[in-house]
Design a protein around this motif. Structure first.
Motif, PDB file in Angstrom:
ATOM      1  N   VAL A  85       0.853  -1.190   0.000  1.00  0.00           N
ATOM      2  CA  VAL A  85       0.000   0.000   0.000  1.00  0.00           C
ATOM      3  C   VAL A  85       0.892   1.245   0.000  1.00  0.00           C
ATOM      4  O   VAL A  85       0.671   2.190  -0.769  1.00  0.00           O
ATOM      5  N   ALA A  88       2.463   1.572  -3.461  1.00  0.00           N
ATOM      6  CA  ALA A  88       1.534   2.003  -4.511  1.00  0.00           C
ATOM      7  C   ALA A  88       1.152   3.477  -4.368  1.00  0.00           C
ATOM      8  O   ALA A  88       1.000   4.185  -5.359  1.00  0.00           O
ATOM      9  N   LEU A  89       0.976   3.941  -3.115  1.00  0.00           N
ATOM     10  CA  LEU A  89       0.493   5.301  -2.913  1.00  0.00           C
ATOM     11  C   LEU A  89       1.620   6.320  -2.842  1.00  0.00           C
ATOM     12  O   LEU A  89       1.432   7.485  -3.163  1.00  0.00           O
ATOM     13  N   ARG A 274       0.371   2.189 -10.898  1.00  0.00           N
ATOM     14  CA  ARG A 274      -0.571   2.144  -9.769  1.00  0.00           C
ATOM     15  C   ARG A 274      -1.319   0.821  -9.744  1.00  0.00           C
ATOM     16  O   ARG A 274      -1.361   0.136  -8.722  1.00  0.00           O
ATOM     17  N   ILE A 275      -1.941   0.463 -10.875  1.00  0.00           N
ATOM     18  CA  ILE A 275      -2.799  -0.716 -10.816  1.00  0.00           C
ATOM     19  C   ILE A 275      -1.976  -2.004 -10.752  1.00  0.00           C
ATOM     20  O   ILE A 275      -2.419  -2.994 -10.168  1.00  0.00           O
ATOM     21  N   GLY A 278      -1.615  -3.079  -7.384  1.00  0.00           N
ATOM     22  CA  GLY A 278      -2.834  -3.749  -6.933  1.00  0.00           C
ATOM     23  C   GLY A 278      -2.851  -5.214  -7.352  1.00  0.00           C
ATOM     24  O   GLY A 278      -3.140  -6.102  -6.547  1.00  0.00           O
TER      25      GLY A 278
ATOM     26  N   LEU B  71      -7.689  -1.326  -1.077  1.00  0.00           N
ATOM     27  CA  LEU B  71      -7.200   0.057  -1.015  1.00  0.00           C
ATOM     28  C   LEU B  71      -6.403   0.433  -2.257  1.00  0.00           C
ATOM     29  O   LEU B  71      -6.558   1.534  -2.793  1.00  0.00           O
ATOM     30  N   ILE B  72      -5.547  -0.472  -2.739  1.00  0.00           N
ATOM     31  CA  ILE B  72      -4.723  -0.115  -3.908  1.00  0.00           C
ATOM     32  C   ILE B  72      -5.595   0.008  -5.158  1.00  0.00           C
ATOM     33  O   ILE B  72      -5.413   0.934  -5.962  1.00  0.00           O
ATOM     34  N   PHE B  73      -6.561  -0.891  -5.326  1.00  0.00           N
ATOM     35  CA  PHE B  73      -7.436  -0.778  -6.505  1.00  0.00           C
ATOM     36  C   PHE B  73      -8.278   0.495  -6.435  1.00  0.00           C
ATOM     37  O   PHE B  73      -8.480   1.167  -7.453  1.00  0.00           O
ATOM     38  N   TYR B  75      -7.375   3.282  -4.900  1.00  0.00           N
ATOM     39  CA  TYR B  75      -6.446   4.381  -5.191  1.00  0.00           C
ATOM     40  C   TYR B  75      -6.239   4.537  -6.696  1.00  0.00           C
ATOM     41  O   TYR B  75      -6.271   5.648  -7.237  1.00  0.00           O
ATOM     42  N   SER B  76      -6.045   3.397  -7.357  1.00  0.00           N
ATOM     43  CA  SER B  76      -5.807   3.417  -8.794  1.00  0.00           C
ATOM     44  C   SER B  76      -7.005   4.031  -9.538  1.00  0.00           C
ATOM     45  O   SER B  76      -6.847   4.914 -10.390  1.00  0.00           O
ATOM     46  N   MET B  79      -7.311   7.888  -8.556  1.00  0.00           N
ATOM     47  CA  MET B  79      -6.299   8.759  -9.185  1.00  0.00           C
ATOM     48  C   MET B  79      -6.544   8.909 -10.680  1.00  0.00           C
ATOM     49  O   MET B  79      -6.308   9.976 -11.247  1.00  0.00           O
TER      50      MET B  79
END
Lengths: 564, 91
Positions: A85, A88-89, A274-275, A278, B71-73, B75-76, B79
């Motif tokens: 996390v 990614a952020l 980013r993805i 994920g 959370l990461i999905f 965020y993606s 954004m």
């Protein structure tokens, strides 16, 4: 067919497939060698990152580790996933926008300093080297356990395979082989875990079986009855403060590990970075959320099957006899009453279960077909080889790209750079192989180093380079050095019994925080020193401040010329 | 030219603020499930059940990891939306 024949066939087929994938993805230019030509689709990068991340030890030992730590095993589950996390952020999209090749690249350019570049390169090499030694060892162990070849032969076969696709294909060859390796390792893990969940609870989905069956509670009760620590109650093995700090150190360390960060240079765009983080975490979590289920089911089943049986009854169980021969399962009727019993006290305990057996024995315990045992062996090898390859690339690119090309010989030609890259990765393989054959006695201790040092040095420097435009060369360099040396000294003092040969550790803990969690304190010191020194020294030059503005937006800079 | 430049600068500042807001919200959830649910609140949540196991045990060994993935999905997705609003998305 016998288990050994199946294992040989499946391991042989998967190795042939890795070699084929590696051959298809050989490269002729440095962008292909270091960042796979930035052409890796987000989901493929996710699978490759997951294979890169999950080591032979994750595959073979993690479920066993959790089954022994119970609740507190969460430090590894949360620590080794939560870092994604942060990655990614806070790091991945901006590093992709910056768009070079390595971690020292970013630190050296952002802080306009060859000193910072060299320090980052040394940290990268040290972190990756401590980590890779254990991987080669794992390859050797899996070979010796499943195929009865000796460990040295196993390490040499592993080295030859990695050398083939890493030297020919660099990052591109490694990436696509890792995708294949992810498929092998996750299939093996899930088939095993689903089977035991189905056999015990009648629910084939391990995560649901774990939550909605009473096996965790039953195991807890068995442990209480045997006088062992409670399984589902927190802070039985680590104090609250240590659970907190170890989890945080592993998370920050994960986000600062160079071999993970450089994977995000390989995707085409910022939004892909980013993805794909994920996807990476989804693929990792498939294994990491299955592991605690496997831990409960396998441990319950082992104790339930073995405890209170007579020697003659145990000899009727095929797998118990087989694993006793490997030494991972030990029976010793100490009180001579003919019944084998588990107790909390070492002096009277009659059944000893090695934690590695939790994963390795499950296919046989759950009566799966012999080919599943072969698939588990191939999965363990895939996990170890993929992690080793990623680490080798991170380590060798710090030498061949950052030290040789950026610092020492900036006028090197493309073909010279590619040649040095190939030679360095080959040298790295030989070094890793040496440590695989002759492991230093403190492999387990050095993993604390890798995470602690990544947390205390690289993570704060990269984070501040993106989020604090005012951060300058003086601040970042001072912060890295303070974080690095504080963490290094603390770990050596707390583990001096293993590292220096003193009788007891020189200090037991730092304010109650142990060696695994100390990287957090190093990181905090790094932040404080960086901030204080940077505010007392001149701001970075205008072009560096412009660079920071540019990496913060996905397309171009928000500069007037772009649209008109 | 100067006016346009100032305009672009304030747009860059606003974009960065929107990004920081997304990061802050998501990292707050990240900390709540792991450091809250599984560690600092481990004892009080131990007495609540989720399915057949204590809630804090579920957070520690399942829930926080599942939340991290989501959370990461999020965020993606979030954004990408902000990128388009500020017209800085990639082709």
């Amino acid at each position: 067919m016998s288990t050994e024949t199946w294992t040989l066939i499946i391991v042989g087929l998967t190795f042939a497939f890795y070699l084929y994938v590696g051959y298809l993805n050989r490269v002729r230019e440095t962008a292909g060698f270091y960042v796979a030509g930035r052409g890796v689709p987000a989901i493929a990068n996710g699978a490759a990152t997951a294979a890169d991340w999950m080591s032979g030890a994750s595959f073979v030992s993690m479920a066993g580790l959790i089954s022994f730590l119970g609740y507190d095993g969460a430090v590894y589950l949360m620590g080794w996933t939560g870092g994604y996390v942060l990655l990614a952020l806070l790091l991945a999209p901006y590093l992709r926008k910056y768009g070079k090749y390595t971690v020292p690249d970013f630190i050296g350019d952002r802080y306009y300093s060859h000193t910072a570049r060299a320090v980052a390169a040394i940290a990268t090499i040290f972190i990756s080297l401590t980590y890779v030694a254990g991987q080669m060892r794992a390859v050797g162990i899996v070979f010796s356990r499943f195929l009865q070849v000796n460990i040295v032969t196993g390490v040499i076969i592993g080295m030859a395979i990695v050398a083939f696709f890493a030297v020919l294909g660099g990052m591109k060859g490694i990436t696509w082989t890792q995708v294949a390796q992810y498929v092998v390792l996750i299939s093996a893990y899930l088939i095993t875990t689903i089977s035991i969940a189905w056999v015990l609870t009648g629910n084939p989905i391990p995560q649901l079986a774990f939550t909605f069956s009473d096996f965790a509670v039953r195991l807890n009760q068995i442990q209480i009855d045997l006088g062992l620590k409670e399984y589902i109650r927190p802070f039985q093995n680590f104090s609250l403060i240590n659970v907190f700090f170890i989890t945080l150190a592993l998370m920050i360390g994960t986000a600062g590990l160079p071999h993970v960060i450089i994977r995000f240079y390989t995707v085409p765009r910022v939004s892909d970075a980013r993805i794909s983080a994920g996807w990476a975490l989804l693929f990792i979590a498939l294994l990491y959320t299955s592991a605690p289920a496997l831990a409960v089911f396998a441990k319950y089943n082992l104790i339930n099957t073995l405890h209170g049986k007579t020697r003659a009854e145990i000899e009727q169980i095929d797998w118990a006899v087989k694993w006793e021969q490997t030494g991972l399962l030990k029976f010793d009727d100490k009180d001579g009453d003919g019944v084998l019993e588990m107790t909390a006290d070492k002096a009277t305990n009659e059944i000893t279960i090695d934690r590695d057996i939790i994963v390795l024995s499950t296919p046989e315990v759950a009566r799966l077909a012999p080919w599943v045992v072969g698939l588990v062996a191939a999965g363990g090898l895939a996990a170890a080889l993929s992690t080793a390859a990623g680490l080798l690339l991170a380590m060798s690119s710090a030498v061949s790209h950052d030290v040789y090309y950026r610092i020492w010989k900036p006028d090197a030609t493309e073909s010279e750079r590619l040649m040095v890259g190939r030679v360095m990765i080959f040298v790295a393989i030989l070094v890793a192989g040496y440590f695989g054959v002759r492991p230093p006695g403190f492999v387990a201790e050095v993993v604390a180093f890798a995470f602690g040092l990544a947390a205390a040095s690289l993570f704060p420097a990269i984070f501040l380079g993106i989020f604090d435009r005012r951060m300058n060369r003086e601040g970042a360099t001072a912060g890295i050095l303070v974080g690095l040396f504080f963490t290094l000294i603390m770990i050596v003092l707390m583990r001096s019994d293993r590292l220096l040969g003193t009788e007891a550790p020189i200090i037991a803990s730092f304010l109650g925080i142990n060696a695994q969690g100390i990287g957090v304190v190093g990181a905090i010191l790094n932040f404080i020193v960086s901030y204080a020194v940077s505010r007392a020294t001149p701001p970075p030059p205008q072009e560096i401040q412009d660079l920071v503005e540019e990496i913060r937006v996905p397309r171009g800079a928000l500069a007037p010329a772009a649209e008109h | 030219m100067d006016g346009e430049r100032t305009n672009q600068n304030s747009k860059a500042v606003a974009y960065w603020k929107a990004n920081l807001k997304a990061i802050t919200i998501l990292l707050t959830i990240w900390a709540l499930v792991s450091y809250g649910g599984a560690i600092l609140l481990a004892e009080p949540l131990f007495n609540l059940r989720f399915g057949q196991i204590p809630l804090s045990f579920w957070f520690a060994q399942q829930g926080s990891m599942i939340t991290f993935v989501i959370l990461i999905f999020v965020y993606s997705w979030w954004m990408n939306k902000i990128d388009r609003e500020y017209d800085v998305h990639e082709e």
